[in-house]
Design an enzyme around this catalytic site. Structure first.
Site, PDB file in Angstrom:
ATOM      1  N   SER A  44       0.899  -1.269  -0.040  1.00 51.73           N
ATOM      2  CA  SER A  44      -0.020  -0.269  -0.051  1.00 51.73           C
ATOM      3  C   SER A  44       0.936   1.281   0.044  1.00 51.73           C
ATOM      4  O   SER A  44       1.898   1.026   0.006  1.00 51.73           O
ATOM      5  CB  SER A  44      -0.850   0.064   1.220  1.00 51.73           C
ATOM      6  OG  SER A  44      -0.245   0.187   2.484  1.00 51.73           O
ATOM      7  N   SER A  46       0.789   3.752   2.105  1.00 47.58           N
ATOM      8  CA  SER A  46       0.628   4.377   3.248  1.00 47.58           C
ATOM      9  C   SER A  46       1.995   5.291   3.838  1.00 47.58           C
ATOM     10  O   SER A  46       2.156   5.987   4.610  1.00 47.58           O
ATOM     11  CB  SER A  46       0.249   3.704   4.514  1.00 47.58           C
ATOM     12  OG  SER A  46       1.109   2.494   4.708  1.00 47.58           O
ATOM     13  N   LYS A 107       5.129   1.107   9.637  1.00 48.96           N
ATOM     14  CA  LYS A 107       4.831   2.470   9.904  1.00 48.96           C
ATOM     15  C   LYS A 107       6.290   2.958  10.563  1.00 48.96           C
ATOM     16  O   LYS A 107       7.106   2.126  10.837  1.00 48.96           O
ATOM     17  CB  LYS A 107       3.515   2.655  10.866  1.00 48.96           C
ATOM     18  CG  LYS A 107       2.436   2.081  10.279  1.00 48.96           C
ATOM     19  CD  LYS A 107       1.699   2.627   9.162  1.00 48.96           C
ATOM     20  CE  LYS A 107       0.362   1.908   8.910  1.00 48.96           C
ATOM     21  NZ  LYS A 107      -0.011   2.591   7.528  1.00 48.96           N
ATOM     22  N   SER A 208      -3.318   6.765   5.506  1.00 47.47           N
ATOM     23  CA  SER A 208      -2.479   5.765   6.298  1.00 47.47           C
ATOM     24  C   SER A 208      -3.546   5.379   7.539  1.00 47.47           C
ATOM     25  O   SER A 208      -3.704   6.398   8.206  1.00 47.47           O
ATOM     26  CB  SER A 208      -0.912   6.494   6.882  1.00 47.47           C
ATOM     27  OG  SER A 208      -0.581   5.415   7.898  1.00 47.47           O
TER      28      SER A 208
END
Length: 261
Positions: A44, A46, A107, A208
């Protein structure tokens, strides 16, 4: 012994040596993947523009010590971490989603245990202090129709942190995207990070799902960390399968290979 018998014995010996080499290689691969480095791919956007869809990266399993999530299939053999080394603010880390530990997320570590984190008008606040945020060149990408899109991009610089051993961890700088200047996550309540937990955020701030969404991610226990992202070892354009090697001359993003994170 006949010539045929000697030939059979030599062939059997050669096969046995081949099997031995294959088993040794598999054992080495298991050890490396379990205790040293594990490959991950980015599904993804994010973490744009730090990590792109189609990036393949190595994550160091030993960086934070080992928990049950460091092992294949996450066997419930022990709790906590062995040889624990806490994440530093600014690390890009892979962790298991607290509400569903079968899912891996990646993250950036923003909040440490005991911190108070908040977003005010799109500016990150750590313990009541605004994080330095500077405008840089826009990030250029294309939408689903192939139209060029320019996204505002900023450079954030995290504050310095004093480590338990008394040394100073210099605050790192990295780039974040701002797709929507009035996003619902540009203004948040104050998040108080519990002991032994961390607050994680994506660099693509308006795209996100991270610790700001308590019901989806929330605060991440130290035990859930898998490892620290270290290096992009391969990268293909978004939407192009990596296994189609005959298209690599056109689909591989060569400028991202061996890019440190």
């Amino acid at each position: 012994m006949s010539v045929a018998g000697e030939k059979y014995k030599a062939e059997r010996g050669g096969l046995g040596e081949t099997v031995k080499i294959v088993i040794q290689a598999l054992l080495i691969a298991v050890v490396v993947r379990t205790f040293l480095f594990q490959p991950f791919n980015i599904p993804s956007g994010s973490m744009k523009a730090t990590l792109l869809v189609g990036d393949y990266l190595f994550v160091s399993k030993y960086a934070y010590g080992f928990s049950k999530y460091s092992l294949p299939f996450s066997p419930d053999l022990f709790t906590g971490r062995i040889w624990a080394s806490p994440p530093k603010r600014g690390d890009v880390a892979v962790f298991r989603l607290p509400r569903d530990p079968s899912v891996d997320y990646i993250k950036r570590v923003i909040g440490l245990p005991g911190d108070k984190i908040q977003m005010i008008d799109g500016v990150l606040q750590i313990n009541g202090q605004a994080v330095k945020k500077e405008k840089v060149d826009d990030y250029t990408t294309t939408d689903e129709f192939g139209t060029e899109v320019r996204v505002p991009r900023f450079r954030e610089t995290l504050p310095d942190d004093k480590l338990p051993n008394g040394s100073i961890h210099k605050g790192i700088s990295y780039e974040v995207l701002d797709l929507d200047p009035h996003s619902m996550w540009d203004d948040t309540p104050i998040y108080e990070v519990p002991p032994d937990h961390y607050f994680m955020m994506g660099d693509n701030r308006d795209n996100s799902t991270d610790s700001r969404v308590l019901a989806a991610v929330g605060y991440v226990p130290f035990e859930n960390f898998v490892g620290r992202a270290e290096l992009v070892f391969f990268s293909v354009k978004e939407g192009d399968p990596a296994w189609q090697f005959w298209r690599w001359p056109w689909t591989v993003r060569f400028d991202r290979i061996f890019k440190t994170i």
